[in-house]
Design a protein around this motif. Structure first.
Motif, PDB file in Angstrom:
ATOM      1  N   VAL A 182       0.838  -1.197   0.000  1.00 40.28           N
ATOM      2  CA  VAL A 182       0.000   0.000   0.000  1.00 40.28           C
ATOM      3  C   VAL A 182       0.876   1.251   0.000  1.00 40.28           C
ATOM      4  O   VAL A 182       0.997   1.918  -1.010  1.00 40.28           O
ATOM      5  N   ALA A 183       1.467   1.591   1.145  1.00 39.04           N
ATOM      6  CA  ALA A 183       2.302   2.794   1.226  1.00 39.04           C
ATOM      7  C   ALA A 183       3.139   2.738   2.492  1.00 39.04           C
ATOM      8  O   ALA A 183       2.699   2.202   3.510  1.00 39.04           O
TER       9      ALA A 183
ATOM     10  N   LYS B 209       2.090   1.890   6.823  1.00 34.97           N
ATOM     11  CA  LYS B 209       2.802   1.118   7.853  1.00 34.97           C
ATOM     12  C   LYS B 209       3.092   2.013   9.049  1.00 34.97           C
ATOM     13  O   LYS B 209       2.883   1.635  10.200  1.00 34.97           O
ATOM     14  N   VAL B 210       3.549   3.234   8.793  1.00 38.55           N
ATOM     15  CA  VAL B 210       3.882   4.171   9.862  1.00 38.55           C
ATOM     16  C   VAL B 210       2.628   4.538  10.660  1.00 38.55           C
ATOM     17  O   VAL B 210       2.641   4.530  11.897  1.00 38.55           O
ATOM     18  N   ALA B 211       1.535   4.838   9.971  1.00 38.52           N
ATOM     19  CA  ALA B 211       0.290   5.212  10.655  1.00 38.52           C
ATOM     20  C   ALA B 211      -0.225   4.071  11.522  1.00 38.52           C
ATOM     21  O   ALA B 211      -0.609   4.285  12.676  1.00 38.52           O
ATOM     22  N   VAL B 212      -0.227   2.854  10.993  1.00 35.78           N
ATOM     23  CA  VAL B 212      -0.678   1.684  11.757  1.00 35.78           C
ATOM     24  C   VAL B 212       0.193   1.500  12.991  1.00 35.78           C
ATOM     25  O   VAL B 212      -0.300   1.304  14.103  1.00 35.78           O
TER      26      VAL B 212
ATOM     27  N   GLY C 141       0.949   9.229   8.529  1.00 36.33           N
ATOM     28  CA  GLY C 141       2.358   8.843   8.523  1.00 36.33           C
ATOM     29  C   GLY C 141       2.984   9.276   7.219  1.00 36.33           C
ATOM     30  O   GLY C 141       2.296   9.755   6.316  1.00 36.33           O
ATOM     31  N   GLY C 142       4.277   9.089   7.123  1.00 36.65           N
ATOM     32  CA  GLY C 142       4.975   9.530   5.921  1.00 36.65           C
ATOM     33  C   GLY C 142       5.971   8.520   5.415  1.00 36.65           C
ATOM     34  O   GLY C 142       6.208   7.481   6.033  1.00 36.65           O
ATOM     35  N   THR C 143       6.576   8.854   4.284  1.00 35.31           N
ATOM     36  CA  THR C 143       7.507   7.945   3.627  1.00 35.31           C
ATOM     37  C   THR C 143       8.920   8.083   4.183  1.00 35.31           C
ATOM     38  O   THR C 143       9.553   7.102   4.507  1.00 35.31           O
ATOM     39  N   ALA C 144       9.419   9.269   4.306  1.00 37.59           N
ATOM     40  CA  ALA C 144      10.748   9.481   4.885  1.00 37.59           C
ATOM     41  C   ALA C 144      10.654  10.578   5.929  1.00 37.59           C
ATOM     42  O   ALA C 144      11.028  10.399   7.077  1.00 37.59           O
ATOM     43  N   SER C 145      10.120  11.720   5.521  1.00 34.40           N
ATOM     44  CA  SER C 145       9.845  12.804   6.467  1.00 34.40           C
ATOM     45  C   SER C 145       8.539  13.451   6.054  1.00 34.40           C
ATOM     46  O   SER C 145       8.082  13.305   4.922  1.00 34.40           O
TER      47      SER C 145
ATOM     48  N   ARG D  36       0.567   7.938  -4.944  1.00 35.23           N
ATOM     49  CA  ARG D  36       0.258   6.945  -5.974  1.00 35.23           C
ATOM     50  C   ARG D  36       1.464   6.052  -6.270  1.00 35.23           C
ATOM     51  O   ARG D  36       1.313   4.963  -6.804  1.00 35.23           O
ATOM     52  N   THR D  37       2.662   6.549  -5.971  1.00 34.61           N
ATOM     53  CA  THR D  37       3.877   5.763  -6.208  1.00 34.61           C
ATOM     54  C   THR D  37       4.714   5.761  -4.956  1.00 34.61           C
ATOM     55  O   THR D  37       4.555   6.608  -4.074  1.00 34.61           O
ATOM     56  N   ARG D  38       5.631   4.805  -4.882  1.00 30.53           N
ATOM     57  CA  ARG D  38       6.540   4.744  -3.731  1.00 30.53           C
ATOM     58  C   ARG D  38       7.810   5.499  -4.021  1.00 30.53           C
ATOM     59  O   ARG D  38       8.351   5.549  -5.041  1.00 30.53           O
TER      60      ARG D  38
END
Length: 196
Positions: free
Chosen positions: A131-132, A136-139, A161-165, A194-196
């Motif tokens: 998913v994103a 994972k961070v939010a969960v 949550g976020g990807t890096a910051s 929409r993308t990683r």
């Protein structure tokens, strides 16, 4: 057949530049669903401050989940002490707890003596890759906040949550404690890259 129609937002790219919009979408969905609490991940305090500023006057409660002490350097907390004091004076709950989806498991998988992946890390990797990263961070932040007593393990929260910051993923979650992980439900994805 009964259904509910809701708006979902997609960012072109993951990253910090989405933080202000993620805060706005979090507030909007919380108000639509009459949810009182927003949980957000913040490493340094910058994302927490953006969410706090956006939430002023909304009547919503902000719970900030930070990295554990020693995440990057032994004995060091990455969150700004000044920001923490300022936010806490204004009623923000700041939670620092061991990463629910890695913690001790990461030490084992990185060990040259033990090695190998774990089931916990497989769950984290599935959320991150399918998913994103922000999901994972939010969960994980919701699990940590529930384990620390900052939120209840019933009802719903909006989590970001976020990807890096920064923040680039927003979802509605029914919380659970880490020991009851499979009771947790991601009920809505409000925004994500929409993308990683």
């Amino acid at each position: 057949m009964t259904f509910v129609e809701r708006k979902t937002y997609y960012f072109e790219r993951p990253g910090e530049e989405n933080t202000a919009d993620a805060a706005r979408f979090s507030i909007q969905r919380a108000q639509e669903l009459n949810i009182r609490t927003i949980v957000v991940a913040s490493t340094s305090g910058k994302t927490a401050q953006v969410f706090f500023d956006a939430m002023k006057g909304s009547g919503l409660q902000l719970v900030v989940v930070t990295h554990v002490v020693g995440f990057t350097k032994p004995g060091e907390w990455e969150f700004s002490h000044e920001t923490a004091q300022s936010l806490q004076k204004q009623g923000v709950r700041i939670v620092t707890g061991t990463h629910a989806l890695s913690g001790l498991e990461r030490a084992l998988s990185r060990s040259t003596k033990v090695g190998g992946g774990s089931r916990t890390e497989a769950i984290a990797e599935a959320l991150r890759r399918v998913v994103a990263v922000g999901l994972k961070v939010a969960v994980e932040c919701v699990l940590i906040a529930a384990d620390q007593g900052a939120i209840g393990a019933t009802g719903e929260v909006v989590a970001a949550g976020g990807t890096a910051s920064g923040a680039d993923t927003v979802c509605v979650i029914r919380p659970a404690h880490t020991s009851s992980f499979f009771d947790l439900q991601v009920r809505e994805i409000v925004a994500m890259p929409r993308t990683r």
